[in-house]
Design a protein around this motif. Structure first.
Motif, PDB file in Angstrom:
ATOM      1  N   CYS A 173       0.837  -1.191   0.000  1.00 29.22           N
ATOM      2  CA  CYS A 173       0.000   0.000   0.000  1.00 29.22           C
ATOM      3  C   CYS A 173       0.878   1.250   0.000  1.00 29.22           C
ATOM      4  N   CYS A 222       0.224   3.361   3.702  1.00 26.39           N
ATOM      5  CA  CYS A 222       0.788   2.919   4.977  1.00 26.39           C
ATOM      6  C   CYS A 222       2.073   2.128   4.783  1.00 26.39           C
ATOM      7  N   ASN A 236       0.450  -2.892   4.561  1.00 21.96           N
ATOM      8  CA  ASN A 236      -0.434  -3.945   4.048  1.00 21.96           C
ATOM      9  C   ASN A 236      -0.278  -4.103   2.540  1.00 21.96           C
ATOM     10  N   CYS A 272      -4.199  -0.245   0.349  1.00 27.06           N
ATOM     11  CA  CYS A 272      -4.834  -1.384   0.991  1.00 27.06           C
ATOM     12  C   CYS A 272      -6.273  -0.987   1.308  1.00 27.06           C
ATOM     13  N   CYS A 315      -6.649   1.626   4.233  1.00 24.58           N
ATOM     14  CA  CYS A 315      -6.301   3.020   3.916  1.00 24.58           C
ATOM     15  C   CYS A 315      -7.310   3.621   2.940  1.00 24.58           C
TER      16      CYS A 315
HETATM   17 ZN   LIG Z   1      -2.485   0.951   3.721  1.00 23.40          ZN
END
Ligand SMILES: [Zn+2]
Ligand SMILES: [Zn+2]
Lengths: 339, 181
Positions: B3, B6, B9, B29, B32
């Motif tokens: 992702c 972040c 993930n 992800c 998010c």
């Molecule tokens: Zn994320």
């Protein structure tokens, strides 16, 4: 003949390749923070060094180009639509007659070196771009930092400042419903594959752009190599999908000849529908179904049917309807043209 | 791919931003995507504020308290970190030094690293050539290694001759001869 009308390597799938290097001049703020005087000095510095760069390059102030000429450059993907609208009086381009080199001055960064070719041609392009870059860095000191590399206004370009991209024609992957899969696969490999959007949200003429995301912490060679490998994978997939389509040859032949029929006979062609017909007859031409066309004719159809190109050809501004009538005439002329 | 928000993930949503008619995709992800309110594909939003949120999010969780970071200011061009958050572009070369602390994480997030390894100014540029990927299976790999080595030697030889390093050239030629036996 200009590069965009030539037929290049793997040009059944890859229409064109582009390499771009973003650079800024040492000791001068990035364009956004420049005052009038600084913008003027960037402009005149570049104007001054153009003869020393060579390649038959000419310096043209953007403000000296009329609206249609600017839009024609946008249609050839030589400058961005935003740059064409730029109000900055010190924006400029440095371009040669073949239009395979186009250096943009005072866009987001001071200097954007761009080189273009038809087909899949990323190696020759990267070497040409670096050659130009090396000539220029002897004439202008660039903003460079040991840790972050070549500094750019936007951190998404920092490091090498290098973006390599290709324009791919993917009709068979689209028709067979596999385009999403390929899109995801390519994006998961850290590359960026996106549709070329026209008006609205539909991908225009089944055209997609593949480019690198990463510019920092990776060498110029790695970027170029990865992009080439991924492009070759996409080419492979598209050709597989075409083979699959060719199995149902009657249906395919019917579709491409119907679309060819519209292009050959219509009296009015709209800006929206035309790319779809051209995509179809390009596919038919690449698969050897349509013998009335060839690579150059298809390239001309793609380019010379765009709004600004039509108006440039006619030499005056036209209403939408006038453009549609003119577009149909131009298409007929290109189809009938002798080699 | 992770992702891009972040960096933790696995990304499973492609999000398309429209910037002045130009579309850009970002991978997120599902968490998010929800947080940023973009759990739908191809929803146009304002790029600058999106980029801002993206950097801001980072700043909050990863380093200095936001207030402190936002007060950072580049003396050369007058840009503050919050200006950067709002516009997504730096004002001058010195901004990279001034904001070095917060942007390192950002650069790692964007590029996977924060250290330049490409060309240097006024350095020698070697011509970039890309070998085609080897299609042979492992059984043939020894053979292709040899082929590669030979190709490299031939390239070195050409270079040595061009640069008039004849002693080196002679050595390389002997090596190639040895390989051809
Ligand atoms: Zn994320
Ligand atoms: Zn600054």
């Amino acid at each position: 003949m200009n590069w965009y009308l030539q037929s290049g390597k793997d040009s059944d799938v890859i229409i064109s390749s582009r390499v771009r290097l973003s650079r800024n001049i040492e000791g001068v703020p990035f364009v956004q923070k420049c005052n009038e005087e600084e913008l003027r000095s960037i402009n005149s510095k570049l104007k001054e060094i153009v003869p020393s760069i060579g390649y038959g390059l000419k310096f043209i102030d953007l403000k000296d180009l009329d609206e249609i000429s600017k839009q024609t450059l946008v249609e050839k993907h030589l400058i961005s639509p935003e740059f064409a609208k730029s109000k900055n009086p010190y924006s400029a381009i440095i371009i040669n007659d073949e239009e395979n080199i186009c250096i943009v001055v005072n866009e987001e960064d001071h200097i954007k070196i761009q080189v273009f070719s038809s087909g899949l041609e990323v190696e020759n392009l990267i070497n040409l771009a670096i050659e130009i870059d090396q000539t220029m860095e002897k004439l202008i000191p660039y903003s460079f930092n040991k840790k972050y590399g070549y500094l750019t206004a936007c951190p998404t370009n920092v490091g090498t400042g290098l973006k390599v991209s290709v324009l791919a024609h993917l009709p068979a992957l689209t028709i067979t419903g596999n385009i999403r899969k390929v899109l995801n696969a390519v994006n998961n490999l850290g590359m960026n594959l996106r549709g070329m959007y026209g008006e609205g949200s539909k991908v225009e003429g089944d055209l997609y752009q593949i480019s690198n995301n990463q510019t920092l912490g990776v060498t110029e060679k790695e970027i170029t190599k990865n992009l080439k490998l991924i492009s070759q994978k996409v080419i492979e997939q598209e050709r597989l999908a075409r083979k699959f389509l060719a199995k149902k040859s009657v249906d395919l032949e019917d579709k491409v000849y119907r679309d060819f029929g519209v292009l050959s006979n219509a009296v009015k062609l709209s800006e929206n529908e035309t790319p779809e017909f051209i995509s179809s007859v390009k596919l038919g031409t690449d698969l050897g179904i349509i013998s009335e066309l060839n690579d150059t004719k298809v390239a001309k159809l793609m380019l010379e049917t765009k709004p600004a190109s039509i108006q440039k050809r006619v030499g005056k501004l036209l209403s939408i309807e006038e453009q549609e009538i003119e577009r149909a005439k131009i298409v007929k002329l290109i189809i009938k043209e002798d080699e | 791919m992770l992702c891009q928000n972040c960096g933790k993930n696995e990304a499973n949503i492609r999000y398309t931003q429209i910037i002045n008619g130009d579309k850009k995709e970002i991978a997120l992800c599902s968490k998010c995507a929800k947080k940023l309110g973009v759990d739908e594909l191809e929803l146009p939003i304002n790029f600058n504020s999106f980029l801002g949120d993206f950097f801001n999010d980072y700043a909050e969780t990863e380093f200095l308290p936001m207030l402190q970071t936002n007060e950072l200011k580049c003396k050369t061009c007058g840009m503050t970190y919050s200006d950067f958050i709002n516009t997504g572009v730096f004002g001058c070369s010195d901004c990279y030094e001034v904001f070095s602390n917060p942007i390192d994480s950002l650069l790692k997030n964007l590029h996977g690293t924060a250290k330049h390894v490409g060309r240097l100014p006024n350095g020698k540029a070697e011509k970039i050539e890309i070998e085609q990927p080897q299609k042979e299976n492992k059984a043939n790999s020894e053979e292709s290694d040899k082929e590669n080595k030979k190709k490299n030697l031939e390239r070195d030889l050409e270079k040595a001759i061009k640069e008039e390093r004849y002693e080196d050239a002679a050595k390389i030629r002997d090596e190639i001869k040895e390989m051809n036996k």
